[in-house]
Structures are given as C-alpha cells and as structure tokens.
Enzyme design. Structure first.
Site, mmCIF file in Angstrom:
data_model
loop_
_atom_site.group_PDB
_atom_site.id
_atom_site.type_symbol
_atom_site.label_atom_id
_atom_site.label_comp_id
_atom_site.label_asym_id
_atom_site.label_seq_id
_atom_site.Cartn_x
_atom_site.Cartn_y
_atom_site.Cartn_z
ATOM 1 N N ARG A 16 -5.549 -0.020 -6.371
ATOM 2 C CA ARG A 16 -4.333 0.655 -5.901
ATOM 3 C C ARG A 16 -3.841 1.702 -6.894
ATOM 4 O O ARG A 16 -3.157 2.652 -6.531
ATOM 5 C CB ARG A 16 -3.204 -0.364 -5.721
ATOM 6 C CG ARG A 16 -3.435 -1.381 -4.616
ATOM 7 C CD ARG A 16 -2.130 -2.102 -4.339
ATOM 8 N NE ARG A 16 -2.288 -3.331 -3.578
ATOM 9 C CZ ARG A 16 -2.377 -3.394 -2.258
ATOM 10 N NH1 ARG A 16 -2.360 -2.285 -1.543
ATOM 11 N NH2 ARG A 16 -2.495 -4.556 -1.641
ATOM 12 N N PHE A 69 -13.683 3.379 4.997
ATOM 13 C CA PHE A 69 -12.738 2.552 4.250
ATOM 14 C C PHE A 69 -12.501 3.179 2.878
ATOM 15 O O PHE A 69 -13.444 3.448 2.150
ATOM 16 C CB PHE A 69 -13.271 1.120 4.102
ATOM 17 C CG PHE A 69 -12.242 0.184 3.538
ATOM 18 C CD1 PHE A 69 -11.295 -0.417 4.362
ATOM 19 C CD2 PHE A 69 -12.192 -0.080 2.170
ATOM 20 C CE1 PHE A 69 -10.327 -1.266 3.843
ATOM 21 C CE2 PHE A 69 -11.223 -0.929 1.641
ATOM 22 C CZ PHE A 69 -10.292 -1.513 2.484
ATOM 23 N N VAL A 70 -11.228 3.441 2.549
ATOM 24 C CA VAL A 70 -10.912 4.155 1.309
ATOM 25 C C VAL A 70 -9.998 3.319 0.405
ATOM 26 O O VAL A 70 -9.307 2.412 0.872
ATOM 27 C CB VAL A 70 -10.233 5.512 1.603
ATOM 28 C CG1 VAL A 70 -11.212 6.470 2.268
ATOM 29 C CG2 VAL A 70 -8.983 5.332 2.465
ATOM 30 N N ASP A 109 -5.882 -0.573 -1.263
ATOM 31 C CA ASP A 109 -6.650 -1.558 -2.021
ATOM 32 C C ASP A 109 -7.898 -2.021 -1.296
ATOM 33 O O ASP A 109 -8.043 -1.856 -0.080
ATOM 34 C CB ASP A 109 -5.781 -2.796 -2.258
ATOM 35 C CG ASP A 109 -5.594 -3.596 -0.967
ATOM 36 O OD1 ASP A 109 -5.145 -2.997 0.033
ATOM 37 O OD2 ASP A 109 -5.918 -4.794 -0.953
ATOM 38 N N ASP A 148 -4.113 3.463 10.909
ATOM 39 C CA ASP A 148 -5.443 3.092 11.402
ATOM 40 C C ASP A 148 -5.330 2.749 12.880
ATOM 41 O O ASP A 148 -5.441 3.627 13.733
ATOM 42 C CB ASP A 148 -5.981 1.946 10.552
ATOM 43 C CG ASP A 148 -7.393 1.560 10.920
ATOM 44 O OD1 ASP A 148 -8.073 2.356 11.595
ATOM 45 O OD2 ASP A 148 -7.835 0.461 10.552
ATOM 46 N N GLY A 158 0.782 -1.238 0.000
ATOM 47 C CA GLY A 158 0.000 0.000 0.000
ATOM 48 C C GLY A 158 0.810 1.283 0.000
ATOM 49 O O GLY A 158 0.385 2.297 -0.550
HETATM 50 P P1 IMP Z 1 -2.997 -0.320 11.116
HETATM 51 O O1 IMP Z 1 -1.928 -1.354 11.340
HETATM 52 O O2 IMP Z 1 -4.267 -0.681 11.797
HETATM 53 O O3 IMP Z 1 -2.579 1.098 11.405
HETATM 54 O O4 IMP Z 1 -3.419 -0.438 9.599
HETATM 55 C C1 IMP Z 1 -2.674 0.047 8.605
HETATM 56 C C2 IMP Z 1 -2.778 -0.867 7.406
HETATM 57 O O5 IMP Z 1 -4.113 -1.349 7.175
HETATM 58 C C3 IMP Z 1 -2.420 -0.035 6.211
HETATM 59 O O6 IMP Z 1 -1.065 -0.255 5.883
HETATM 60 C C4 IMP Z 1 -3.363 -0.537 5.131
HETATM 61 O O7 IMP Z 1 -2.713 -1.513 4.364
HETATM 62 C C5 IMP Z 1 -4.521 -1.183 5.825
HETATM 63 N N1 IMP Z 1 -5.738 -0.317 5.792
HETATM 64 C C6 IMP Z 1 -6.281 0.334 6.845
HETATM 65 N N2 IMP Z 1 -7.357 1.066 6.474
HETATM 66 C C7 IMP Z 1 -7.495 0.877 5.141
HETATM 67 C C8 IMP Z 1 -8.442 1.404 4.163
HETATM 68 O O8 IMP Z 1 -9.350 2.203 4.441
HETATM 69 N N3 IMP Z 1 -8.258 0.984 2.880
HETATM 70 C C9 IMP Z 1 -7.266 0.113 2.509
HETATM 71 N N4 IMP Z 1 -6.358 -0.380 3.391
HETATM 72 C C10 IMP Z 1 -6.474 -0.016 4.699
HETATM 73 MG MG MG Z 2 -0.597 -1.674 4.206
#
Ligand code: IMP
Ligand code: MG
Length: 176
Positions: free
Chosen positions: A160, A147-148, A154, A97, A38
């Site tokens: 992507r 969710f984006v 993706d 996130d 991503g």
């Molecule tokens: P975290 O570990 O919860 O901070 O999540 C981060 C990872 O979750 C990112 O690197 C993304 O790959 C994935 N992710 C979180 N939210 C989204 C979204 O809205 N769309 C797509 N991928 C997401």
């Molecule tokens: Mg990611």
C-alpha cells in the site's frame, strides 16, 4: 514490478481532480469520506488540493481476499453524524471494479442522512463487457483489466505504501 502509473503522473493528475472537485462543490456543504484502507493515500493527497472549507472522515469497507473479491462488509462506526447528516458527501476510493463497494457505501450514507453522495476514485478498471450500473463522478485514471498494487492498493495487505501503481510479477503471488 511493472510500473503503470508513476509517482509524478499520479501527483499531477490528483491535483487536477482536486481542483475540479473544488469548483464543482463550491456552493456545497462538502464532507470528503475515504474508504479505508485502500482509499486513504488518495484521500490525503486529494483533500490538500481541494481549496474549500471541508470536513473529512473515514468509512471502512472490505471485500477483497488476495486477488479475489468476496463478501463486502461496511463499518461506519468511525464516522460521526456531523460528517454525514445533511452534508454533501464525496466518497473517495482507490479503484472502481465491480462497483459494489461504492454502491453499497453510497446507500449506507444516504440512509444515514447525507444530503447527497458523489464518488471519486483514483482508478477505474476497464471492462470489455461493461455492465456496471453506476460509474464514479470523478475518475483520475482508467486502467487495463489487471490486478494492481501501490498508492493505497494492496495484495494481502502489502504494497500500500508504494508511491506508484504497479503490477506484481507472478512470482510475488502466494498460492491462494
Ligand atoms: P468493487 O467493489 O468491485 O468496485 O471493488 C473495489 C474494491 O476492491 C476496492 O476498494 C479495492 O479495495 C479492491 N480492489 C479491486 N481491484 C483491486 C486491485 O487491482 N488491487 C487491489 N485492490 C483491488
Ligand atoms: Mg478497498
């Protein structure tokens, strides 16, 4: 598709963040490491706005399945020691996130001998009840809790390549 951030808005802001990073790390031994998959679109635009002598690498982390977070796996077999050891690493990801991805990859790079680790994300998801222990050092945009997709992000490995950030219409989601 509902567009939240246009291609133009993204490009303008990414250049600003790149300039900020260039100033902040002027005296550092900077390695910019993208979290694949991503983070790569943000990475390739961002590094072209950092006017310093830098090294660039990739680390693989995966946690999402469809629109739901799952177990995180980190794979740094594509990241040579000279990018990490005794370097000031800037980790670059698409979205912040829960923070688990950046926290775990940061720990991983420190264990591998990074001199320091800072973080940059294109997006930070706003949370009503924000109990995230850490926050990124550089954030291009704060976005609402939706969710984006696009610009690296993706849904089941699609979208992507969109040059903007958008929200999929409900009809595009597969039954999970
Ligand atoms: P975290 O570990 O919860 O901070 O999540 C981060 C990872 O979750 C990112 O690197 C993304 O790959 C994935 N992710 C979180 N939210 C989204 C979204 O809205 N769309 C797509 N991928 C997401
Ligand atoms: Mg990611």
């Amino acid at each position: 598709m509902e567009i939240i951030l246009s291609e133009n808005e993204i490009q303008t802001r990414v250049r600003q963040v790149g300039a900020e990073i260039g100033q902040r790390f002027a005296d550092a031994r900077l390695s910019v490491v993208g979290v694949t998959v991503g983070g790569i679109v943000f990475l390739v635009d961002l590094i072209r706005s950092i006017d310093l002598s830098i090294r660039v690498g990739l680390i693989h982390a995966k946690s999402y399945h469809g629109t739901r977070p799952g177990e995180l796996s980190v794979d740094d077999s594509t990241l040579p020691a000279e990018i990490v050891t005794d370097r000031d690493v800037l980790l670059v990801d698409d979205i912040f996130d829960t923070g688990v991805t950046l926290k775990r990859t940061t720990e991983h790079l420190l264990e591998r001998g990074a001199r320091s680790v800072a973080t940059a994300v294109l997006l930070r998801r706003e949370k009503n009840d924000d109990c995230r222990a850490v926050h990124p050092d550089f954030v291009a945009f704060d976005i609402p809790d939706r969710f984006v997709v696009g610009y690296g992000l993706d849904y089941n490995d699609r979208y992507r390549n969109l040059p903007y950030i958008g929200v999929l219409p409900a009809s595009e989601y597969e039954t999970e």
